[in-house]
Design a protein around this motif. Structure first.
Motif, mmCIF file in Angstrom:
data_model
loop_
_atom_site.group_PDB
_atom_site.id
_atom_site.type_symbol
_atom_site.label_atom_id
_atom_site.label_comp_id
_atom_site.label_asym_id
_atom_site.label_seq_id
_atom_site.Cartn_x
_atom_site.Cartn_y
_atom_site.Cartn_z
ATOM 1 N N VAL A 2 0.867 -1.179 0.000
ATOM 2 C CA VAL A 2 0.000 0.000 0.000
ATOM 3 C C VAL A 2 0.901 1.225 0.000
ATOM 4 C CG1 VAL A 2 -1.808 1.267 1.223
ATOM 5 C CG2 VAL A 2 -1.795 -1.239 1.270
ATOM 6 N N GLU A 3 0.716 2.080 -1.006
ATOM 7 C CA GLU A 3 1.522 3.288 -1.140
ATOM 8 C C GLU A 3 0.659 4.438 -1.646
ATOM 9 O OE1 GLU A 3 5.751 1.294 -2.562
ATOM 10 O OE2 GLU A 3 4.622 2.504 -3.972
ATOM 11 N N CYS A 4 1.110 5.639 -1.374
ATOM 12 C CA CYS A 4 0.481 6.828 -1.948
ATOM 13 C C CYS A 4 1.250 7.190 -3.212
ATOM 14 C CB CYS A 4 0.518 7.989 -0.968
ATOM 15 S SG CYS A 4 -0.558 7.744 0.441
ATOM 16 N N ARG A 5 0.537 7.542 -4.256
ATOM 17 C CA ARG A 5 1.153 7.920 -5.528
ATOM 18 C C ARG A 5 0.515 9.191 -6.051
ATOM 19 N NH1 ARG A 5 4.273 3.804 -8.117
ATOM 20 N NH2 ARG A 5 5.058 2.578 -6.375
ATOM 21 N N VAL A 6 1.291 9.943 -6.807
ATOM 22 C CA VAL A 6 0.784 11.144 -7.465
ATOM 23 C C VAL A 6 0.726 10.833 -8.958
ATOM 24 C CG1 VAL A 6 1.208 13.572 -7.966
ATOM 25 C CG2 VAL A 6 1.795 12.633 -5.710
ATOM 26 N N PRO A 7 -0.444 10.986 -9.573
ATOM 27 C CA PRO A 7 -0.565 10.720 -11.016
ATOM 28 C C PRO A 7 0.291 11.693 -11.826
ATOM 29 C CG PRO A 7 -2.722 10.886 -9.985
ATOM 30 C CD PRO A 7 -1.721 11.340 -8.969
ATOM 31 N N ASP A 8 0.719 11.262 -13.012
ATOM 32 C CA ASP A 8 1.464 12.162 -13.892
ATOM 33 C C ASP A 8 0.484 13.079 -14.640
ATOM 34 O OD1 ASP A 8 0.392 10.728 -16.045
ATOM 35 O OD2 ASP A 8 2.252 9.666 -16.490
ATOM 36 N N ARG A 9 0.995 13.925 -15.488
ATOM 37 C CA ARG A 9 0.141 14.906 -16.165
ATOM 38 C C ARG A 9 -0.804 14.270 -17.182
ATOM 39 N NH1 ARG A 9 4.217 18.074 -20.242
ATOM 40 N NH2 ARG A 9 5.058 16.217 -21.208
ATOM 41 N N TYR A 10 -0.605 12.985 -17.465
ATOM 42 C CA TYR A 10 -1.483 12.268 -18.396
ATOM 43 C C TYR A 10 -2.527 11.421 -17.651
ATOM 44 C CZ TYR A 10 2.265 13.595 -21.545
ATOM 45 O OH TYR A 10 3.199 14.308 -22.244
ATOM 46 N N SER A 11 -2.707 11.675 -16.366
ATOM 47 C CA SER A 11 -3.656 10.933 -15.519
ATOM 48 C C SER A 11 -3.301 9.445 -15.457
ATOM 49 C CB SER A 11 -5.096 11.110 -16.008
ATOM 50 O OG SER A 11 -5.473 12.461 -15.955
ATOM 51 N N ARG A 12 -2.013 9.183 -15.230
ATOM 52 C CA ARG A 12 -1.550 7.801 -15.101
ATOM 53 C C ARG A 12 -0.771 7.651 -13.801
ATOM 54 N NH1 ARG A 12 1.973 6.993 -20.340
ATOM 55 N NH2 ARG A 12 3.005 8.648 -19.200
ATOM 56 N N VAL A 13 -0.823 6.466 -13.252
ATOM 57 C CA VAL A 13 -0.057 6.133 -12.063
ATOM 58 C C VAL A 13 0.933 5.036 -12.458
ATOM 59 C CG1 VAL A 13 -0.168 5.182 -9.727
ATOM 60 C CG2 VAL A 13 -1.943 6.762 -10.516
ATOM 61 N N ALA A 14 2.208 5.272 -12.171
ATOM 62 C CA ALA A 14 3.245 4.295 -12.510
ATOM 63 C C ALA A 14 3.416 3.311 -11.365
ATOM 64 C CB ALA A 14 4.566 5.017 -12.765
ATOM 65 N N PHE A 15 3.522 2.032 -11.738
ATOM 66 C CA PHE A 15 3.795 0.991 -10.749
ATOM 67 C C PHE A 15 4.349 -0.242 -11.466
ATOM 68 C CE2 PHE A 15 2.466 -2.877 -8.489
ATOM 69 C CZ PHE A 15 3.228 -2.721 -7.343
ATOM 70 N N ASP A 16 5.444 -0.770 -10.958
ATOM 71 C CA ASP A 16 6.023 -2.024 -11.442
ATOM 72 C C ASP A 16 6.219 -2.007 -12.962
ATOM 73 O OD1 ASP A 16 7.119 -4.536 -11.016
ATOM 74 O OD2 ASP A 16 5.189 -5.565 -11.219
ATOM 75 N N GLN A 17 6.781 -0.931 -13.479
ATOM 76 C CA GLN A 17 7.100 -0.739 -14.888
ATOM 77 C C GLN A 17 5.863 -0.686 -15.787
ATOM 78 O OE1 GLN A 17 10.026 -3.719 -15.870
ATOM 79 N NE2 GLN A 17 11.548 -2.795 -14.548
ATOM 80 N N ASN A 18 4.706 -0.381 -15.210
ATOM 81 C CA ASN A 18 3.472 -0.217 -15.969
ATOM 82 C C ASN A 18 2.846 1.123 -15.611
ATOM 83 O OD1 ASN A 18 3.242 -2.820 -17.320
ATOM 84 N ND2 ASN A 18 3.014 -3.651 -15.267
ATOM 85 N N PHE A 19 1.973 1.605 -16.467
ATOM 86 C CA PHE A 19 1.196 2.811 -16.196
ATOM 87 C C PHE A 19 -0.275 2.425 -16.134
ATOM 88 C CE2 PHE A 19 5.018 4.679 -17.993
ATOM 89 C CZ PHE A 19 5.249 5.723 -17.110
ATOM 90 N N TYR A 20 -0.965 2.935 -15.123
ATOM 91 C CA TYR A 20 -2.389 2.660 -14.943
ATOM 92 C C TYR A 20 -3.151 3.976 -15.076
ATOM 93 C CZ TYR A 20 -0.670 -1.779 -13.268
ATOM 94 O OH TYR A 20 -0.047 -2.991 -13.183
ATOM 95 N N SER A 21 -4.120 3.998 -15.983
ATOM 96 C CA SER A 21 -4.923 5.201 -16.208
ATOM 97 C C SER A 21 -5.932 5.380 -15.095
ATOM 98 C CB SER A 21 -5.673 5.080 -17.536
ATOM 99 O OG SER A 21 -4.765 5.002 -18.595
ATOM 100 N N ILE A 22 -6.177 6.636 -14.769
ATOM 101 C CA ILE A 22 -7.178 6.967 -13.758
ATOM 102 C C ILE A 22 -8.139 7.990 -14.349
ATOM 103 C CG2 ILE A 22 -5.644 6.471 -11.813
ATOM 104 C CD1 ILE A 22 -5.341 9.553 -11.548
ATOM 105 N N PRO A 23 -9.329 8.138 -13.787
ATOM 106 C CA PRO A 23 -10.253 9.174 -14.282
ATOM 107 C C PRO A 23 -9.625 10.555 -14.140
ATOM 108 C CG PRO A 23 -11.393 7.645 -12.832
ATOM 109 C CD PRO A 23 -9.925 7.326 -12.738
ATOM 110 N N SER A 24 -9.899 11.418 -15.085
ATOM 111 C CA SER A 24 -9.301 12.762 -15.082
ATOM 112 C C SER A 24 -9.665 13.563 -13.827
ATOM 113 C CB SER A 24 -9.693 13.532 -16.343
ATOM 114 O OG SER A 24 -11.096 13.638 -16.426
#
Length: 180
Positions: free
Chosen positions: A135-157
């Motif tokens: 469990v971690e806190c993350r800040v999405p990038d400017r493209y509304s994605r969260v990076a984890f384990d060499q993957n990017f996960y999209s989130i709602p804008s």
């Protein structure tokens, strides 16, 4: 360790660990500063953790010898196409060779000793297994994605400017915003 406990059908009373960061934060004046998640894991399974003394390689010699035994007798110069293939080869070798042979030091068959003597000494597994999750806190990038384990996960804008909670298990990745 959780998978090992489940494989053997019980929990030892003591668990000797190397000084890896997932178990030991540091040693200070002879006192072990345990990783809180590892300490919670040990509490859940009612096992007493014991950390090897730093800079004493002989303290875990038996474990290191087993690594060499597996490398020399199973892995060698082989390569595997995937982790599942390596695990299948290793499982077969353990069942048909390593645990079926007469052990050089004990002069006994490891599988027989385990079932006749050692297994009855294990503590019962808890009904609910320890949750293996990150469990971690993350800040999405400017493209509304969260990076984890060499993957990017999209989130709602609408969540793009929020801190997101990431919860990862061995099989799933979940993302939550502060609104649920």
């Amino acid at each position: 360790q959780r998978h090992a406990f489940e494989f053997f059908g019980g929990v030892p009373r003591k668990l000797i660990v190397d000084n890896c960061r997932c178990a030991v934060k540091r040693h200070h004046a002879g006192v072990v500063d345990w990783n809180p998640k590892f300490q919670a894991f040990c509490g859940h399974y009612r096992v007493k953790p014991i950390a090897c003394t730093p800079r004493t390689p002989w303290a875990k010699g038996i474990v290191e010898r087993m690594v060499g035994y597996i490398k020399n007798n199973v892995v060698g110069r082989r390569s595997f196409s995937c982790l599942e293939e390596a695990n299948a080869v290793l499982s077969d070798w353990i069942a048909s060779v390593a645990n079926a042979r007469v052990h050089k030091s004990t002069k006994a068959i490891p599988e027989k000793i385990f079932h006749e003597v050692e297994q009855s000494q294990l503590l019962a597994l808890p009904v609910i297994p320890f949750p293996c999750e990150l469990v971690e806190c993350r800040v999405p990038d400017r493209y509304s994605r969260v990076a984890f384990d060499q993957n990017f996960y999209s989130i709602p804008s609408k969540c793009a400017q929020k801190v997101i909670t990431l919860k990862a298990t061995p099989k799933d990745v979940f993302l939550y915003d502060s609104d649920g």
